[in-house]
Design a protein around this motif. Structure first.
Motif, PDB file in Angstrom:
ATOM      1  N   LYS A   1      28.910  34.084   0.587  1.00 62.88           N
ATOM      2  CA  LYS A   1      27.980  34.807  -0.279  1.00 62.88           C
ATOM      3  C   LYS A   1      26.652  34.065  -0.382  1.00 62.88           C
ATOM      4  O   LYS A   1      25.577  34.665  -0.265  1.00 62.88           O
ATOM      5  CB  LYS A   1      28.598  34.974  -1.668  1.00 62.88           C
ATOM      6  N   LYS A   2      26.705  32.748  -0.572  1.00 61.93           N
ATOM      7  CA  LYS A   2      25.480  31.948  -0.669  1.00 61.93           C
ATOM      8  C   LYS A   2      24.690  32.015   0.639  1.00 61.93           C
ATOM      9  O   LYS A   2      23.464  32.139   0.628  1.00 61.93           O
ATOM     10  CB  LYS A   2      25.804  30.485  -1.010  1.00 61.93           C
ATOM     11  N   TYR A   3      25.394  31.932   1.767  1.00 59.04           N
ATOM     12  CA  TYR A   3      24.719  31.995   3.064  1.00 59.04           C
ATOM     13  C   TYR A   3      24.087  33.368   3.269  1.00 59.04           C
ATOM     14  O   TYR A   3      22.939  33.483   3.682  1.00 59.04           O
ATOM     15  CB  TYR A   3      25.697  31.691   4.200  1.00 59.04           C
ATOM     16  N   LYS A   4      24.844  34.399   2.947  1.00 55.57           N
ATOM     17  CA  LYS A   4      24.370  35.769   3.139  1.00 55.57           C
ATOM     18  C   LYS A   4      23.116  36.050   2.312  1.00 55.57           C
ATOM     19  O   LYS A   4      22.228  36.779   2.744  1.00 55.57           O
ATOM     20  CB  LYS A   4      25.489  36.743   2.761  1.00 55.57           C
ATOM     21  N   LYS A   5      23.032  35.464   1.116  1.00 59.02           N
ATOM     22  CA  LYS A   5      21.871  35.647   0.246  1.00 59.02           C
ATOM     23  C   LYS A   5      20.738  34.668   0.574  1.00 59.02           C
ATOM     24  O   LYS A   5      19.758  34.606  -0.152  1.00 59.02           O
ATOM     25  CB  LYS A   5      22.274  35.437  -1.213  1.00 59.02           C
ATOM     26  N   SER A   6      20.897  33.891   1.648  1.00 54.93           N
ATOM     27  CA  SER A   6      19.924  32.862   2.053  1.00 54.93           C
ATOM     28  C   SER A   6      19.749  31.796   0.974  1.00 54.93           C
ATOM     29  O   SER A   6      18.688  31.188   0.849  1.00 54.93           O
ATOM     30  CB  SER A   6      18.576  33.490   2.398  1.00 54.93           C
ATOM     31  N   GLU A   7      20.801  31.550   0.219  1.00 55.60           N
ATOM     32  CA  GLU A   7      20.770  30.503  -0.801  1.00 55.60           C
ATOM     33  C   GLU A   7      21.391  29.210  -0.284  1.00 55.60           C
ATOM     34  O   GLU A   7      21.394  28.203  -0.992  1.00 55.60           O
ATOM     35  CB  GLU A   7      21.513  30.971  -2.057  1.00 55.60           C
TER      36      GLU A   7
ATOM     37  N   ILE B   1      28.771  38.613   9.736  1.00 58.56           N
ATOM     38  CA  ILE B   1      27.504  38.160   9.179  1.00 58.56           C
ATOM     39  C   ILE B   1      26.701  37.484  10.271  1.00 58.56           C
ATOM     40  O   ILE B   1      27.182  36.560  10.939  1.00 58.56           O
ATOM     41  CB  ILE B   1      27.737  37.213   7.993  1.00 58.56           C
TER      42      ILE B   1
END
Length: 99
Positions: free
Chosen positions: A47-53, A79
């Motif tokens: 989730k963090k990677y997907k949101k570029s966080e 992804i």
């Protein structure tokens, strides 16, 4: 690996879910919780990677896996992997360190 004991409170629905899951998998509730925590770490990292966080490196650390394993998991979940030039250079440096 050293382990710690953790006591948590869960509502009745969550306890019933955990008990049922443990029974289905023929394991104790503690093991079922540990497996869900591991899966939760992976989903949190994705989730963090997907949101570029998080970068791939940070996501891998959050998930508790290697960068290459993280890349495999991202691909498995469909992804797209966005490698930055710096990521490429870090990978190249790591490979040179191994050889």
């Amino acid at each position: 690996m050293a382990t710690k004991t953790l006591s948590i409170r869960v509502d009745d629905d969550d306890y019933q879910f955990l008990s049922s899951l443990a029974k289905e998998e023929r394991e104790d509730v503690s093991k079922a919780v540990r497996e869900l925590v591991d899966l939760g770490r992976i989903m949190f990292a994705i989730k963090k990677y997907k949101k570029s966080e998080a970068s791939i490196e940070k996501a891998a650390k959050l998930a508790g896996v290697s960068i290459s394993k993280m890349m495999d998991m991202l691909r498995e979940y469909g992804i797209e992997i966005n490698l930055e030039y710096e990521d490429y250079l870090k990978s190249l440096k790591a490979i040179r360190g191994i050889w």
